[in-house]
Design an enzyme around this catalytic site. Structure first.
Site, mmCIF file in Angstrom:
data_model
loop_
_atom_site.group_PDB
_atom_site.id
_atom_site.type_symbol
_atom_site.label_atom_id
_atom_site.label_comp_id
_atom_site.label_asym_id
_atom_site.label_seq_id
_atom_site.Cartn_x
_atom_site.Cartn_y
_atom_site.Cartn_z
ATOM 1 C CG PHE A 123 30.466 35.208 28.592
ATOM 2 C CD1 PHE A 123 29.763 34.800 27.463
ATOM 3 C CD2 PHE A 123 29.796 35.905 29.579
ATOM 4 C CE1 PHE A 123 28.417 35.083 27.333
ATOM 5 C CE2 PHE A 123 28.444 36.194 29.456
ATOM 6 C CZ PHE A 123 27.758 35.773 28.333
ATOM 7 C CB THR A 126 32.157 43.537 31.909
ATOM 8 O OG1 THR A 126 31.512 42.563 32.723
ATOM 9 C CG2 THR A 126 32.320 44.824 32.694
ATOM 10 N N PRO A 128 33.596 48.977 29.369
ATOM 11 C CG PRO A 128 35.429 49.824 28.206
ATOM 12 C CD PRO A 128 34.258 48.914 28.049
ATOM 13 C CB SER A 132 25.776 46.303 37.695
ATOM 14 O OG SER A 132 26.868 46.178 38.559
ATOM 15 N NE ARG A 273 53.631 33.304 66.304
ATOM 16 C CZ ARG A 273 54.850 33.795 66.091
ATOM 17 N NH1 ARG A 273 55.780 33.031 65.537
ATOM 18 N NH2 ARG A 273 55.120 35.041 66.400
ATOM 19 C CB ILE A 342 44.184 33.270 63.041
ATOM 20 C CG1 ILE A 342 42.812 33.394 63.722
ATOM 21 C CG2 ILE A 342 44.920 32.010 63.492
ATOM 22 C CD1 ILE A 342 41.812 32.322 63.328
ATOM 23 N N GLY A 345 51.376 38.900 62.049
ATOM 24 C CA GLY A 345 52.214 39.559 61.037
ATOM 25 C C GLY A 345 52.498 38.650 59.848
ATOM 26 C CD GLU A 368 30.801 34.233 36.683
ATOM 27 O OE1 GLU A 368 29.733 33.626 36.703
ATOM 28 O OE2 GLU A 368 31.889 33.706 36.408
HETATM 29 C C1 LIG Z 1 39.090 40.066 37.846
HETATM 30 C C2 LIG Z 1 37.800 40.252 37.115
HETATM 31 C C3 LIG Z 1 37.381 39.301 36.203
HETATM 32 C C4 LIG Z 1 36.189 39.505 35.473
HETATM 33 N N1 LIG Z 1 35.835 38.616 34.490
HETATM 34 C C5 LIG Z 1 34.810 38.928 33.652
HETATM 35 C C6 LIG Z 1 34.515 38.122 32.494
HETATM 36 O O1 LIG Z 1 35.158 37.099 32.253
HETATM 37 N N2 LIG Z 1 33.525 38.507 31.653
HETATM 38 C C7 LIG Z 1 32.781 39.639 31.878
HETATM 39 O O2 LIG Z 1 31.913 39.947 31.071
HETATM 40 N N3 LIG Z 1 33.015 40.414 32.977
HETATM 41 C C8 LIG Z 1 34.014 40.088 33.858
HETATM 42 N N4 LIG Z 1 34.271 40.883 34.950
HETATM 43 C C9 LIG Z 1 33.444 42.056 35.178
HETATM 44 C C10 LIG Z 1 32.549 41.970 36.414
HETATM 45 O O3 LIG Z 1 31.520 41.029 36.202
HETATM 46 C C11 LIG Z 1 32.037 43.393 36.697
HETATM 47 O O4 LIG Z 1 33.146 44.114 37.211
HETATM 48 C C12 LIG Z 1 30.902 43.403 37.681
HETATM 49 O O5 LIG Z 1 29.745 42.828 37.111
HETATM 50 C C13 LIG Z 1 30.547 44.838 38.129
HETATM 51 O O6 LIG Z 1 30.447 45.699 37.048
HETATM 52 P P1 LIG Z 1 31.243 47.099 37.074
HETATM 53 O O7 LIG Z 1 32.644 46.803 37.444
HETATM 54 O O8 LIG Z 1 30.983 47.802 35.809
HETATM 55 O O9 LIG Z 1 30.596 47.905 38.276
HETATM 56 P P2 LIG Z 1 29.304 48.889 38.165
HETATM 57 O O10 LIG Z 1 28.200 48.190 37.486
HETATM 58 O O11 LIG Z 1 29.763 50.191 37.650
HETATM 59 O O12 LIG Z 1 28.934 49.035 39.705
HETATM 60 C C14 LIG Z 1 29.689 49.859 40.609
HETATM 61 C C15 LIG Z 1 29.054 49.717 41.998
HETATM 62 O O13 LIG Z 1 27.691 50.207 41.955
HETATM 63 C C16 LIG Z 1 26.820 49.189 42.427
HETATM 64 N N5 LIG Z 1 25.544 49.291 41.709
HETATM 65 C C17 LIG Z 1 25.349 49.360 40.373
HETATM 66 N N6 LIG Z 1 24.035 49.444 40.082
HETATM 67 C C18 LIG Z 1 23.376 49.415 41.284
HETATM 68 C C19 LIG Z 1 21.998 49.446 41.668
HETATM 69 N N7 LIG Z 1 21.020 49.517 40.762
HETATM 70 N N8 LIG Z 1 21.712 49.386 42.997
HETATM 71 C C20 LIG Z 1 22.688 49.307 43.931
HETATM 72 N N9 LIG Z 1 24.010 49.273 43.618
HETATM 73 C C21 LIG Z 1 24.343 49.308 42.324
HETATM 74 C C22 LIG Z 1 27.528 47.880 42.135
HETATM 75 O O14 LIG Z 1 27.022 46.826 42.931
HETATM 76 C C23 LIG Z 1 28.960 48.253 42.465
HETATM 77 O O15 LIG Z 1 29.164 48.179 43.854
HETATM 78 C C24 LIG Z 1 35.414 40.656 35.722
HETATM 79 C C25 LIG Z 1 35.826 41.591 36.677
HETATM 80 C C26 LIG Z 1 37.010 41.416 37.346
HETATM 81 C C27 LIG Z 1 37.454 42.486 38.322
#
Ligand SMILES: Cc1cc2nc3c(=O)[nH]c(=O)nc-3n(C[C@H](O)[C@H](O)[C@H](O)COP(=O)(O)OP(=O)(O)OC[C@H]3O[C@@H](n4cnc5c(N)ncnc54)[C@H](O)[C@@H]3O)c2cc1C
Length: 386
Positions: A123, A126, A128, A132, A273, A342, A345, A368
């Site tokens: 899916f 997200t 670059p 969120s 341990r 717990i 090392g 998510e």
């Molecule tokens: C290993 C991995 C697997 C993933 N798999 C998928 C996948 O299968 N499909 C997919 O679509 N995505 C996937 N993701 C993406 C993931 O869902 C996003 O990384 C996540 O939703 C956060 O988005 P971002 O990294 O752009 O952070 P950002 O949205 O840039 O947020 C950065 C920080 O700002 C905070 N923030 C942002 N807006 C606000 C607000 N209004 N108020 C307060 N705090 C805020 C966030 O909480 C976060 O701490 C995956 C990510 C990883 C690392």
């Protein structure tokens, strides 16, 4: 609400517990160290029917529901989170959108192979420039009337299960037009693996979930038939909000499994341990830590099962799903930190499962929907709007 398991669910729990213990535990450390996708384990999960758990039998599913999926995820994650997230993403993000929003033809085409674990779905939401703020999608899809095809351009990042040898499709969200007020119309479109112009980058080098597949995707004039639209045009945003609401329950079950796995490993180690002439578990400081860890895992379990029961019985579950995801991911991180402590090392050595759990825990507060996003959802459900 009764959160004890029915005999059928208890049997499923025991079957997956045995599989995790006998098949996953002995092998997964090596895959994790080599950052390698565990095809043989995933194939076996497919043969067991785990990828079809919440889908109807007519599409090759097991006829279960989200409770059944959560039970399986929790038991897998007690031992390893990479295989658990592969199942979670394959079911909740890969196959569920097709089940919930697909046409009969799309279901017939994709679901039987997805349910069997022969192919994996992904899916792509997200991007670059933002995760969120999912409404800020920049990927576009234009309908070419001459060929009746969508032409997709853009990129997606961090997409789970998107680049394995058995990945069959990625459902991507894309802007397909504008509303009268200028806001984007976001739609979901199925892109089969291997479509010309669809490029899958090399796997990321991640802190954890190292035996799972996560990639960046790019789309350069990728053409797919108009019939690959999933659901209605412009309903993509609402559709993925529904998918994410449900997915939070699955992630909460996974996080509960990790939190419980930390208890399992800590109890074992605290008995074995010795320090100062007795097992470290004879010290009340260790006992209290383990008791708190067990309390947190238990409460997280109640939270995700409550949300799942509401979903299954057709009640509103949005707030409960967010509560469960927020709470269980927090306690997964807490328990992983305490379990490592717990183990002293040895807890910092990769050969110990708790080291893997520590590395795998942090992403649970991010993927998510971050913990901040869960708090936003809960506050909104309580009537607070900013
Ligand atoms: C290993 C991995 C697997 C993933 N798999 C998928 C996948 O299968 N499909 C997919 O679509 N995505 C996937 N993701 C993406 C993931 O869902 C996003 O990384 C996540 O939703 C956060 O988005 P971002 O990294 O752009 O952070 P950002 O949205 O840039 O947020 C950065 C920080 O700002 C905070 N923030 C942002 N807006 C606000 C607000 N209004 N108020 C307060 N705090 C805020 C966030 O909480 C976060 O701490 C995956 C990510 C990883 C690392």
């Amino acid at each position: 609400m009764d959160h004890r398991l029915s005999p059928e669910l208890e049997e499923l729990r025991r079957t997956v517990e045995e599989f995790a213990h006998d098949v996953v535990a002995p092998k997964i450390g090596d895959f994790y160290e080599r950052h390698e996708f565990p095809y043989e384990i995933v194939r076996e999960m497919g043969r067991m029917g785990l990828f079809g758990l919440p889908f109807p039998e007519e599409y090759g599913g097991m006829g279960g529901d989200y409770l059944a999926l959560g039970i399986a995820l929790e038991e897998l994650a007690r031992v390893d989170s990479s295989v658990a997230i592969t199942l979670e993403a394959g079911v909740s993000l890969g196959a569920m959108p097709i089940h919930l929003f697909g046409t009969e033809e799309q279901k017939q085409e994709w679901l039987p192979r997805l349910c069997a674990g022969e192919i994996l779905g992904a899916f792509g939401l997200t991007e670059p420039d933002g995760g969120s703020d999912a409404g800020a999608t920049r990927t576009t899809a234009r309908l070419d009337p001459a060929t009746d095809e969508w032409v997709i351009n853009g990129s997606k990042c961090f997409i789970t299960n998107s680049g394995t040898d058995i990945t069959g499709l990625v459902t991507v969200t894309a802007v397909t037009g504008r509303k009268p007020d200028g806001k984007p119309l976001i739609s979901a479109i199925i892109v089969p693996s291997g479509a010309p112009g669809f490029t899958v980058a090399a796997p990321y080098s991640k802190v954890g979930w190292n035996a799972s597949d996560t990639r960046e995707l790019s789309f350069a004039d990728v053409r797919v038939p108009a019939a690959n639209l999933l659901g209605e045009e412009g309903r993509g945003y609402a559709q993925f909000l529904r998918i994410l609401d449900e997915g939070r329950i699955a992630i909460a079950a996974l996080a509960t499994g990790l939190a419980q796995g930390c208890v399992d490993e800590s109890v074992k180690y605290a008995k074995e341990r010795h320090a100062f002439g007795r097992p470290i578990g004879a010290n009340q400081a260790i006992q209290f830590k383990v008791a708190d860890m067990e309390m947190k895992a238990h409460t997280a379990r109640l939270a995700w099962r409550d949300a799942a029961s509401r979903l299954v019985s057709g009640e509103p579950f949005k707030k409960e799903a967010a509560l469960a995801k927020l709470y269980s991911s927090t306690v997964a991180v807490d328990n992983a930190r305490d379990a490592t402590q717990i183990h002293g090392g040895y807890g910092f050595m990769n050969e110990y499962p708790v080291a893997r759990m520590w590395r795998d825990s942090k992403i649970l507060e991010i993927g998510e929907g971050t913990s901040e996003v869960q708090r936003m959802l809960i506050a909104r459900e309580l009537g607070l709007v900013s």
